[in-house]
Design an enzyme around this catalytic site. Structure first.
Site, mmCIF file in Angstrom:
data_model
loop_
_atom_site.group_PDB
_atom_site.id
_atom_site.type_symbol
_atom_site.label_atom_id
_atom_site.label_comp_id
_atom_site.label_asym_id
_atom_site.label_seq_id
_atom_site.Cartn_x
_atom_site.Cartn_y
_atom_site.Cartn_z
ATOM 1 N N LYS A 153 0.879 -1.178 0.000
ATOM 2 C CA LYS A 153 0.000 0.000 0.000
ATOM 3 C C LYS A 153 0.913 1.222 0.000
ATOM 4 C CE LYS A 153 -2.997 3.250 0.782
ATOM 5 N NZ LYS A 153 -2.057 4.357 0.478
ATOM 6 N N ALA A 155 1.991 5.336 -1.026
ATOM 7 C CA ALA A 155 1.388 6.661 -0.936
ATOM 8 C C ALA A 155 0.652 6.989 -2.236
ATOM 9 C CB ALA A 155 2.465 7.709 -0.670
ATOM 10 N N GLU A 226 9.260 2.625 10.891
ATOM 11 C CA GLU A 226 10.342 3.564 10.582
ATOM 12 C C GLU A 226 9.673 4.917 10.433
ATOM 13 O OE1 GLU A 226 12.910 5.967 9.443
ATOM 14 O OE2 GLU A 226 12.289 5.273 7.471
ATOM 15 N N LEU A 227 9.792 5.728 11.497
ATOM 16 C CA LEU A 227 8.993 6.943 11.581
ATOM 17 C C LEU A 227 9.860 8.178 11.326
ATOM 18 C CD1 LEU A 227 6.808 5.874 14.636
ATOM 19 C CD2 LEU A 227 6.395 5.509 12.191
ATOM 20 N N CYS A 260 13.851 11.378 5.832
ATOM 21 C CA CYS A 260 13.810 11.170 7.284
ATOM 22 C C CYS A 260 15.175 11.396 7.913
ATOM 23 C CB CYS A 260 13.331 9.754 7.602
ATOM 24 S SG CYS A 260 11.642 9.419 7.110
#
Length: 459
Positions: A153, A155, A226-227, A260
Site C-alpha cells: 500500500k 502513498a 520507521e517513523l 527522514c
C-alpha cells in the site's frame, strides 16, 4: 479515486480507481499462495531472480527515474541514483540469500540443536512517497529474500511508481511476490486485521505510525515502524569547516530536504559558527533550483502543495519566535509546490524548526558553547533516527557518538542508508530495523529445533 498531481505545475497526471474488495481478497490469496511456494524454492533460484531484478532496474532506469521525477518532483539525477541503489541492494541480497536462511548449529549436547530462519508469510508494507522505489526495496527486499511475499500500500501521490514496482516483480519474480493495492485510509485497518496478513511494515509520520502500530498490536502481529526524524548534524570546533558545510547542505537539501535522515538540526560550536554559517550559505548558493526533469537541477519542487504549506507554517512560527533568516525565506507564487531553500539561525532548542520534523528545504542552525552543549541539544528531541558528527579529534567524536540517542551515527559523513548496515530509530523514530541481516530477520520466525539422540539415530 486517486489522482496524481505533477508538483512542478499542479497539473493532474493520471486517475486511478481503488482496488475493490473482491479483487483485494483475490490478490491477498495470490500472495499467500506465492508465500507457500517460496518456502520450498531453492535458494539459488531466488538469488538468480534478485540478480535479474537488479538488471531490469538498471535497463529500465531512464523510464523509472522519469516517473519518479514526474510524480514527486525529485531531480532526475537523484531519481536515477535511487534506482541504482535499489539495484545494488538486489545484488547484495542475491549474494547472501543462502547465508541468511541457512540453519545455524547450536551445541545443546547431548541433543542436536539448530536455529532456523523461516518466513512469516505475507507482509503488508505501507510506504511513503519521498523515495518511491527505494523505500519499498529498502524495507521489503530483505523480507522477500528470505521467502516472504508483500502486499504494498504505497502513498497515493506515487501510484504510478507503485504499479511500476509491481510490474517489475511480476515479470521477474512471478505474480504474487509483490502486489500493489490502492486503498483509502479507512480500509487499511481491516486489512491489518485480516488473518492472511502475517506482519506489517510502516514508514511515515509518527501520527499514522502510532495508529498502524496500535492496530497491529491488537491483532498480535509483528510490526516494524520507521517513523520521522529530526536528525542532528553536529559540527565541533576542530572540524574542517568547508567540508562540513558542504556536507550539511547536501544532507539538508538533497531530495528538496524530504528525507527522514536529512540533517534537520545543525548544531555548531560557537567559535566557528560565523565561518560555518557563511560557508553553508555559499554552498547553498551553488545549487540549481528549477525544473527537476533537467539534468543540471539540484533542487526541484516539494512533492505536494499541502506539504509546502506546512513547511511555510513551520518557518513563519520559527521566525516569529526569534530565528534569523540567513538565506531564502521568500514566499513562492505561481502553480506547483515550490519552496525557496532557506537557512535560519535559531536562538534555542525550543524553536518549531528544532522541535518538529521539518520535511523540506529548511535548515535550522544553532550555535552552542561546547561539545557537551552540542550533545545536550542533539538529544533534546523526541526523535532518534540518525546523527552526523564532524570533527578531527576522533576520540572526542566517538565519545559523543556513544551518547547520542540515535539508531545510526555517522562520523565525518552524512547520514545515508546502505544495505550492509541496519537502518532504524529509537524514541519517537520507531522500532525495528531495515537492511543488513537484521532487516531480513525482522519478518522471520526464528525457529529453535532440538533433537534428542534417539530421534536422530532412528532417522
Amino acid at each position: 479515486m486517486i489522482t496524481t498531481i505533477n508538483p512542478v505545475d499542479g497539473s493532474p497526471i493520471e486517475t486511478y480507481s481503488f482496488t475493490p474488495d473482491h479483487q483485494l481478497s483475490a490478490l491477498l490469496n495470490r500472495a499467500v499462495a506465492a508465500a507457500r511456494r517460496a518456502v520450498d524454492e531453492p535458494f539459488a533460484d531466488r538469488a538468480d531472480r534478485l540478480r535479474l531484478l537488479a538488471a531490469r532496474l538498471r535497463s529500465d532506469s531512464p523510464t523509472l527515474a522519469a516517473l519518479i521525477t514526474t510524480e514527486m518532483g525529485k531531480p532526475i539525477g537523484q531519481a536515477i541514483a535511487e534506482i541504482e541503489k535499489c539495484a545494488l541492494t538486489c545484488d547484495y541480497y542475491a549474494d547472501r540469500v543462502a547465508d541468511l536462511v541457512a540453519p545455524q548449529a547450536v551445541d545443546v549436547f547431548p541433543d542436536g540443536g539448530q536455529i532456523r530462519t523461516r518466513p512469516l508469510g505475507v507482509v503488508l508494507a505501507i510506504m511513503p512517497w519521498n523515495y518511491p522505489f527505494w523505500q519499498v526495496f529498502r524495507s521489503m527486499l530483505p523480507a522477500i529474500a528470505i521467502g516472504n511475499t508483500v502486499l504494498l500500500k504505497h502513498a497515493d501521490n506515487v501510484t504510478g511508481c507503485a504499479l511500476a514496482v509491481q510490474r517489475l516483480f511480476d515479470e521477474v519474480c512471478g505474480t504474487g511476490v509483490l502486489t500493489t493495492v490502492l486503498l483509502p485510509p479507512d480500509r487499511i485497518g481491516p486489512l491489518i486485521d485480516d488473518p492472511r496478513i502475517a506482519a506489517v511494515a510502516f514508514t511515515g509520520s509518527n501520527r499514522v505510525g502510532a495508529i498502524v502500530g496500535a492496530r497491529a498490536g491488537r491483532a498480535v502481529k509483528k510490526v516494524v515502524l520507521e517513523l520521522g526524524g529530526s536528525d542532528p548534524f553536529i559540527v565541533l570546533s576542530d572540524a574542517e569547516v568547508g567540508d562540513a558545510a558542504a556536507a550539511a547542505v547536501r544532507s539538508r537539501f538533497l531530495n528538496a530536504g524530504q528525507s527522514c535522515i536529512a540533517a534537520k538540526r545543525i548544531i555548531v560550536e560557537r567559535n566557528i559558527f560565523p565561518e560555518f554559517a557563511e560557508a553553508m550559505v555559499a554552498e547553498l548558493g551553488k545549487l540549481v533550483v528549477g525544473d527537476p526533469a533537467l539534468p543540471g537541477t539540484d533542487i526541484g519542487p516539494m512533492a505536494r502543495a499541502d506539504l509546502r504549506d506546512e513547511l511555510r507554517r513551520q518557518l513563519h512560527a520559527t521566525v516569529a519566535a526569534g530565528a534569523e533568516v540567513l538565506v531564502g525565506g521568500a514566499g513562492d507564487s505561481g502553480p506547483g509546490a515550490w519552496f525557496t531553500p532557506t537557512i535560519v539561525e535559531v536562538p534555542d532548542t525550543y524553536s518549531v524548526a528544532f522541535q518538529e520534523e521539518t520535511f523540506g528545504p529548511l535548515g535550522a542552525l544553532l550555535p552552542v558553547g561546547s561539545a557537551a552543549a552540542a550533545l545536550t541539544a542533539a538529544n533534546a528531541s523526541a526523535y532518534g533516527l540518525s546523527c552526523s558528527i564532524w570533527g578531527r579529534d576522533l576520540g572526542r567524536v566517538e565519545q559523543l557518538a556513544a551518547n547520542v540517542a540515535a539508531g545510526s551515527v555517522f562520523v565525518n559523513r552524512i547520514s545515508e542508508s546502505d544495505p550492509r548496515l541496519p537502518v532504524g530509530g529509537v524514541k519517537a523514530s520507531g522500532h525495528g530495523r531495515e537492511l543488513s541481516s537484521y532487516g531480513a530477520t525482522e519478518f522471520a520466525n526464528i525457529q529453535a529445533v532440538r533433537t534428542a539422540p534417539s530421534a536422530r539415530s532412528s532417522r
